[in-house]
Structures are given as structure tokens and as C-alpha cells.
Design an enzyme around this catalytic site. Structure first.
Site, mmCIF file in Angstrom:
data_model
loop_
_atom_site.group_PDB
_atom_site.id
_atom_site.type_symbol
_atom_site.label_atom_id
_atom_site.label_comp_id
_atom_site.label_asym_id
_atom_site.label_seq_id
_atom_site.Cartn_x
_atom_site.Cartn_y
_atom_site.Cartn_z
ATOM 1 N N LYS A 16 0.840 -1.225 0.000
ATOM 2 C CA LYS A 16 0.000 0.000 0.000
ATOM 3 C C LYS A 16 0.863 1.259 0.000
ATOM 4 O O LYS A 16 0.574 2.211 -0.710
ATOM 5 C CB LYS A 16 -0.922 0.009 1.241
ATOM 6 C CG LYS A 16 -1.872 -1.178 1.307
ATOM 7 C CD LYS A 16 -2.703 -1.168 2.568
ATOM 8 C CE LYS A 16 -1.900 -1.357 3.836
ATOM 9 N NZ LYS A 16 -1.283 -2.699 3.981
ATOM 10 N N GLN A 223 -3.226 -1.892 7.446
ATOM 11 C CA GLN A 223 -3.576 -3.308 7.546
ATOM 12 C C GLN A 223 -4.298 -3.747 6.257
ATOM 13 O O GLN A 223 -4.053 -3.168 5.224
ATOM 14 C CB GLN A 223 -4.437 -3.606 8.793
ATOM 15 C CG GLN A 223 -3.687 -3.478 10.109
ATOM 16 C CD GLN A 223 -3.468 -2.040 10.572
ATOM 17 O OE1 GLN A 223 -4.424 -1.279 10.700
ATOM 18 N NE2 GLN A 223 -2.237 -1.673 10.832
HETATM 19 P P1 GDP Z 1 2.305 -2.088 3.109
HETATM 20 O O1 GDP Z 1 2.210 -2.301 4.576
HETATM 21 O O2 GDP Z 1 1.063 -2.534 2.397
HETATM 22 O O3 GDP Z 1 2.703 -0.703 2.733
HETATM 23 O O4 GDP Z 1 3.460 -3.067 2.582
HETATM 24 P P2 GDP Z 1 4.901 -3.316 3.287
HETATM 25 O O5 GDP Z 1 5.750 -2.139 3.056
HETATM 26 O O6 GDP Z 1 4.731 -3.788 4.685
HETATM 27 O O7 GDP Z 1 5.386 -4.583 2.476
HETATM 28 C C1 GDP Z 1 5.473 -4.583 1.095
HETATM 29 C C2 GDP Z 1 6.924 -4.952 0.706
HETATM 30 O O8 GDP Z 1 6.962 -5.206 -0.681
HETATM 31 C C3 GDP Z 1 7.906 -3.815 0.936
HETATM 32 O O9 GDP Z 1 9.152 -4.363 1.217
HETATM 33 C C4 GDP Z 1 7.925 -3.090 -0.403
HETATM 34 O O10 GDP Z 1 9.127 -2.383 -0.624
HETATM 35 C C5 GDP Z 1 7.812 -4.263 -1.338
HETATM 36 N N1 GDP Z 1 7.147 -4.019 -2.619
HETATM 37 C C6 GDP Z 1 6.026 -3.320 -2.906
HETATM 38 N N2 GDP Z 1 5.674 -3.503 -4.193
HETATM 39 C C7 GDP Z 1 6.611 -4.341 -4.728
HETATM 40 C C8 GDP Z 1 6.788 -4.936 -6.003
HETATM 41 O O11 GDP Z 1 5.992 -4.760 -6.937
HETATM 42 N N3 GDP Z 1 7.866 -5.766 -6.154
HETATM 43 C C9 GDP Z 1 8.768 -5.980 -5.155
HETATM 44 N N4 GDP Z 1 9.811 -6.762 -5.402
HETATM 45 N N5 GDP Z 1 8.613 -5.459 -3.938
HETATM 46 C C10 GDP Z 1 7.539 -4.660 -3.735
HETATM 47 P P1 IMO Z 2 0.239 -2.732 7.330
HETATM 48 O O1 IMO Z 2 -0.487 -1.418 7.390
HETATM 49 C C1 IMO Z 2 0.329 -6.955 8.400
HETATM 50 C C2 IMO Z 2 -1.404 -8.076 12.249
HETATM 51 C C3 IMO Z 2 -0.499 -8.569 13.351
HETATM 52 C C4 IMO Z 2 -1.438 -9.507 14.080
HETATM 53 C C5 IMO Z 2 -2.774 -8.809 13.983
HETATM 54 C C6 IMO Z 2 -3.136 -7.977 15.203
HETATM 55 O O2 IMO Z 2 1.714 -2.612 7.317
HETATM 56 O O3 IMO Z 2 -0.299 -3.592 6.251
HETATM 57 P P2 IMO Z 2 -2.288 -5.656 16.201
HETATM 58 O O4 IMO Z 2 -0.913 -5.254 16.644
HETATM 59 O O5 IMO Z 2 -2.875 -4.787 15.156
HETATM 60 O O6 IMO Z 2 -3.216 -5.866 17.355
HETATM 61 O O7 IMO Z 2 -2.064 -7.119 15.556
HETATM 62 O O8 IMO Z 2 -2.690 -7.958 12.860
HETATM 63 N N1 IMO Z 2 -1.073 -6.757 11.680
HETATM 64 C C7 IMO Z 2 -0.546 -6.569 10.467
HETATM 65 N N2 IMO Z 2 -0.143 -7.469 9.543
HETATM 66 N N3 IMO Z 2 0.379 -5.639 8.125
HETATM 67 C C8 IMO Z 2 -0.037 -4.725 9.026
HETATM 68 O O9 IMO Z 2 -0.102 -3.406 8.749
HETATM 69 C C9 IMO Z 2 -0.501 -5.176 10.281
HETATM 70 N N4 IMO Z 2 -0.966 -4.562 11.393
HETATM 71 C C10 IMO Z 2 -1.328 -5.544 12.229
HETATM 72 O O10 IMO Z 2 0.638 -9.227 12.840
HETATM 73 O O11 IMO Z 2 -1.542 -10.710 13.369
#
Ligand code: GDP
Ligand code: IMO
Ligand code: MG
Length: 422
Positions: A16, A223
Site C-alpha cells: 500500500k 492493515q
Molecule cells: P504495506 O504495509 O502494504 O505498505 O506493505 P509493506 O511495506 O509492509 O510490504 C510490502 C513490501 O513489498 C515492501 O518491502 C515493499 O518495498 C515491497 N514491494 C512493494 N511492491 C513491490 C513490487 O511490486 N515488487 C517488489 N519486489 N517489492 C515490492
Molecule cells: P500494514 O499497514 C500486516 C497483524 C499482526 C497480528 C494482527 C493484530 O503494514 O499492512 P495488532 O498489533 O494490530 O493488534 O495485531 O494484525 N497486523 C498486520 N499485519 N500488516 C499490518 O499493517 C498489520 N498490522 C497488524 O501481525 O496478526
């Protein structure tokens, strides 16, 4: 589109942050409306990697305004740390950040209780991020929470805090934890309050004035759909409404002013923390972990990985009303010979095309898969739909059709430029 809600279609970490960063270019204001520092949104700009927890990912573009709205739960000490961390990296944080005065405050006793409660659950633990999210939303619902407006008034805060520390220390002691010092909590929070004061305001009024002036808003969901307190895989969920509807209640922007809902989904499925995940697959986990991918941005935990699950994403399309879809991490599947997509579940002799509500059914689901041939070539330098291998196009068409929604954005790498629109 004027006002867009961006929502994760799976269990969080769909990418995201990256998509928000891309879309911020054509928006004016980025709003977080739920969740807290449990979120970890990764954005890569040039060679620099940023992980945003409470601050909207739009902060990386200095001409945009970022709003932490009323539905978010704010840990003031951690927010000050995040602001200072960004400033040290030359990111502007000033008048471009607004914080709601009605957002609830995460207190140290919330964090302590979060850890103790999950630990007490033993094998039934949720595996929370231990950021105090559940207990803070619990206090909000129980009408005993402290809000940013309380934190901004030193006398009122000191008075209310006394009772809250006393009550929570009794529970902490009973559960075998270490009670908190009222004086220390007060001092830490008053220090953070002074630093946050310039940002705190009535964000509902701000957002309405901005909207009436024609500003375009992007709601940055945290999330994902299946971590939603109502629509997720309860009890293995977070404590806020992560679905599109949460953007309205969490910001005060009414539903009819929202123009578009964008669902973000990975080309496969991941989950971090406990709870059922029907398409979990060791080979897919090994493949992605072997590439150094799919480790939590907030806690560093390894995410469970598996095949794309269209039962989940179809359900997500239903409860969020996805207009458009963004598919991220397509490149993660570049080396696969065959790709599997779950199209339904089997539990005993029953077939489910929708997510079962009974958690035992969900835990016992056996996925029914449709197989697709892989493309076995790198997609990370592709910037155009027509340049994607035909098998990748067919795969994307299939997963978006099974989900329901128009494919609008494809992401083939973590960087800004590794993205193209359709
Ligand atoms: P969010 O919480 O939804 O913002 O996602 P996170 O940042 O926790 O996890 C997504 C991971 O995937 C991060 O390490 C990003 O840098 C990576 N990422 C996002 N889009 C892509 C993609 O299209 N390809 C690759 N290889 N990595 C991506
Ligand atoms: P983003 O925004 C993935 C998961 C935790 C746990 C459950 C409850 O980066 O996508 P909490 O601390 O919210 O009470 O935990 O939800 N969890 C996530 N998993 N991405 C997140 O956020 C999360 N935020 C909470 O691992 O299973
Ligand atoms: Mg994340």
C-alpha cells in the site's frame, strides 16, 4: 479521481505504501484514518528506503499535506520519534502534517497489556505487533480513553492519567507484569505533547474546507481487509475497521464524498501473525524468503507466504466495493514454472466460494486450485502492459477477473518507477 480510498485486499503488507507514494503525485492530501504504529508502509525513493508507521506515506512529497485523522490511535512518543527520524533524513515535517485532536492516545499500559494478554493466550495468541493497538481501541469503546485534546491540556491530562494508571497497574500486577510509574509516564507524555502541539487541530473542519476548495484526497488504508475487526478472520484481526467504510468514520469525510475505492493486492498471498491462511505453502515461502523478501516492516517477523487466494480477494471486493485494482509484487513470481490460484475451498464435502465465517471451517479449508503456466522471465524492467510476457498478462487478467474490479496499476518492483498504469 478526486477522493480515493486505498485498501489492502488481503492480510496487510500488500504494498500500500508504495502505491500511495505513486498516487500522491496526483493528489493533494493523504489521510490515515485507522490503525496506528502497527502499520509499516515501505516506500523507496531513489536509493533511500523509508518505513512509515503513523505518518501518511505522502510525507515524502514536500508539497502535499498529510493528515492523521480521528480514527487513528497515536503513540505520541513513537510519533515524535518518527517525525525526528524523518527530519534527520531531510524530509520536511511542519505545516504539511496535521493531527486530529480527537484521535485516541496509545499509553504505555496499553502496550504492556497488549503483550501480557497475548502471552496469556498461549497457543491461541494473536501474534499482535505489541504496539498497544487492541487495548487502546478497547478503552475507546469502553469510553475511558485519553484523546489528543486531553494530552494537549497538561492539567486535564495529569488528572485523568492518575486514575487510568492506577486502574491499569492493578491489572498489570494481576497478570504478572511490571506496574508503571505515573510520574515517568506523565513526564514522557508531557514532553511529547509539547513537541506535537503545533500539529494538533480539528482535522474534520480542515478536511471539509480542503474538499470544498477542490483538493483531492487519498485515504491510506492500514492493515488489510482480513484484519478488519468486523470483516476479518476474527479473532485473528486488528481492532479497527480496515475496510473502505473505515475511511469515512475515521476521518469525518462522508461516504458520498468518496469517489473511488482502489484495492491493493499482492500477486500472491502473505500473512504475518497467527490465524488461518488456506493457501499457505512452504515452497512459496522458501522462494520469497530466499530472495530476502517478505519480512515484516514493523516487527521483522517472517511473513507466511502462499498462492493467490481469489476467495479472499472476491470477498474483499464485495465488502470494500473495489472500483479499481492494483497488483503488486508480480516480479516475485517470475521464476515459477506453474502458478496456482485458489478459486474455492473444500471443507469435508462442502464447497465454499465465499469466506466461511466459522473459524474452524476456515482453519480446515482445503483450497481448490486452478493452475496457470508461469512466464519464467524477469518483469522488473517492464513498464508497459504490452511488454509483459503473455503468461503474466493472462495471470493478471485471471486474478483480477476472479476478484472483480478493473486492473489499473501493476507493480514489478519496490521502486517508484517500477510501476505502470493501464
Ligand atoms: P504495506 O504495509 O502494504 O505498505 O506493505 P509493506 O511495506 O509492509 O510490504 C510490502 C513490501 O513489498 C515492501 O518491502 C515493499 O518495498 C515491497 N514491494 C512493494 N511492491 C513491490 C513490487 O511490486 N515488487 C517488489 N519486489 N517489492 C515490492
Ligand atoms: P500494514 O499497514 C500486516 C497483524 C499482526 C497480528 C494482527 C493484530 O503494514 O499492512 P495488532 O498489533 O494490530 O493488534 O495485531 O494484525 N497486523 C498486520 N499485519 N500488516 C499490518 O499493517 C498489520 N498490522 C497488524 O501481525 O496478526
Ligand atoms: Mg506493512
Amino acid at each position: 479521481m478526486a477522493n480515493t480510498i486505498l485498501v489492502g485486499a488481503q492480510w496487510g503488507d500488500e504494498g500500500k505504501g508504495k502505491i500511495i507514494d505513486v498516487l500522491t503525485e496526483t493528489s493533494d492530501i493523504v489521510v490515515r484514518s485507522q490503525g496506528g504504529a502497527n502499520a509499516g508502509h515501505t516506500v523507496i525513493v531513489g536509493d533511500e528506503k523509508f518505513v512509515l508507521h503513523l505518518i501518511p506515506s505522502g510525507i515524502l512529497r514536500p508539497d502535499k499535506v498529510c493528515v492523521i485523522a480521528n480514527g487513528v490511535v497515536i503513540d505520541p512518543v513513537s510519533l515524535v520519534g518518527e517525525i525526528e527520524g524523518l527530519k534527520q533524513r531531510k524530509i520536511k515535517v511542519g505545516k504539511n502534517l496535521l493531527i486530529s485532536e480527537t484521535a485516541h492516545v496509545v499509553m504505555p499500559y496499553h502496550r504492556e497489556l497488549d503483550g501480557l494478554r497475548d502471552h496469556k493466550k498461549g497457543k491461541n495468541k494473536i501474534g499482535t505487533t505489541k504496539r498497544g493497538i487492541g487495548p487502546t481501541y478497547g478503552d475507546k469503546a469502553a469510553r475511558v480513553g485519553l484523546r489528543m485534546i486531553d494530552l494537549m491540556d497538561p492539567d486535564r491530562f495529569a488528572e485523568k492519567l492518575k486514575g487510568r494508571v492506577r486502574e491499569n497497574n492493578a491489572v498489570i500486577k494481576a497478570w504478572g507484569g511490571t506496574p508503571l510509574s505515573y510520574k515517568k509516564v506523565l513526564a514522557d507524555y508531557q514532553e511529547a505533547a509539547a513537541k506535537l502541539k503545533p500539529f494538533v487541530t480539528n482535522t474534520v473542519v480542515y478536511l471539509h474546507e480542503a474538499m470544498n476548495a477542490g483538493k483531492r484526497m487519498l485515504f491510506e488504508g492500514a492493515q488489510g481487509t482480513f484484519l478488519d475487526i468486523d470483516h476479518g478472520t476474527y479473532p485473528y484481526v486488528t481492532s479497527s475497521n480496515t475496510v473502505a467504510g473505515g475511511a469515512s468514520t475515521g476521518s469525518g469525510v462522508p461516504p458520498h464524498r468518496m469517489d473511488n475505492v482502489l484495492g491493493v493486492m499482492k500477486a500472491y498471498t502473505t500473512r504475518v501473525g497467527e490465524g488461518p491462511m488456506p493457501t499457505h505453502n512452504d515452497a512459496v515461502s522458501d522462494l520469497l524468503h530466499g530472495m530476502g523478501r517478505e519480512f515484516g516492516a514493523t516487527t521483522g517477523r517472517a511473513r507466511r507466504c502462499g498462492w493467490f487466494d481469489s476467495v479472499l480477494t472476491r470477498h474483499a471486493a464485495m465488502v470494500n466495493g473495489f472500483d479499481d485494482l492494483a497488483v503488486t509484487n508480480l516480479d516475485g513470481l517470475d521464476t515459477c514454472e506453474t502458478l496456482r490460484v485458489c478459486v474455492a475451498y473444500k471443507v469435508g464435502r462442502k464447497t465454499f466460494e465465499h469466506l466461511p465465517n466459522d473459524k474452524d471451517d476456515l482453519a480446515n479449508c482445503v483450497p481448490i486450485y486452478q493452475d496457470f503456466p508461469g512466464w519464467r522471465s524477469s518483469t522488473e524492467n517492464v513498464r508497459e502492459w504490452k511488454k509483459l510476457p503473455v503468461n503474466a498478462r493472462n495471470y493478471l487478467k485471471a486474478i483480477t477477473q476472479l476478484t472483480g474490479g478493473r486492473l489499473k496499476i501493476v507493480s514489478v518492483g519496490p521502486k517508484r518507477e517500477q510501476t505502470f498504469m493501464l
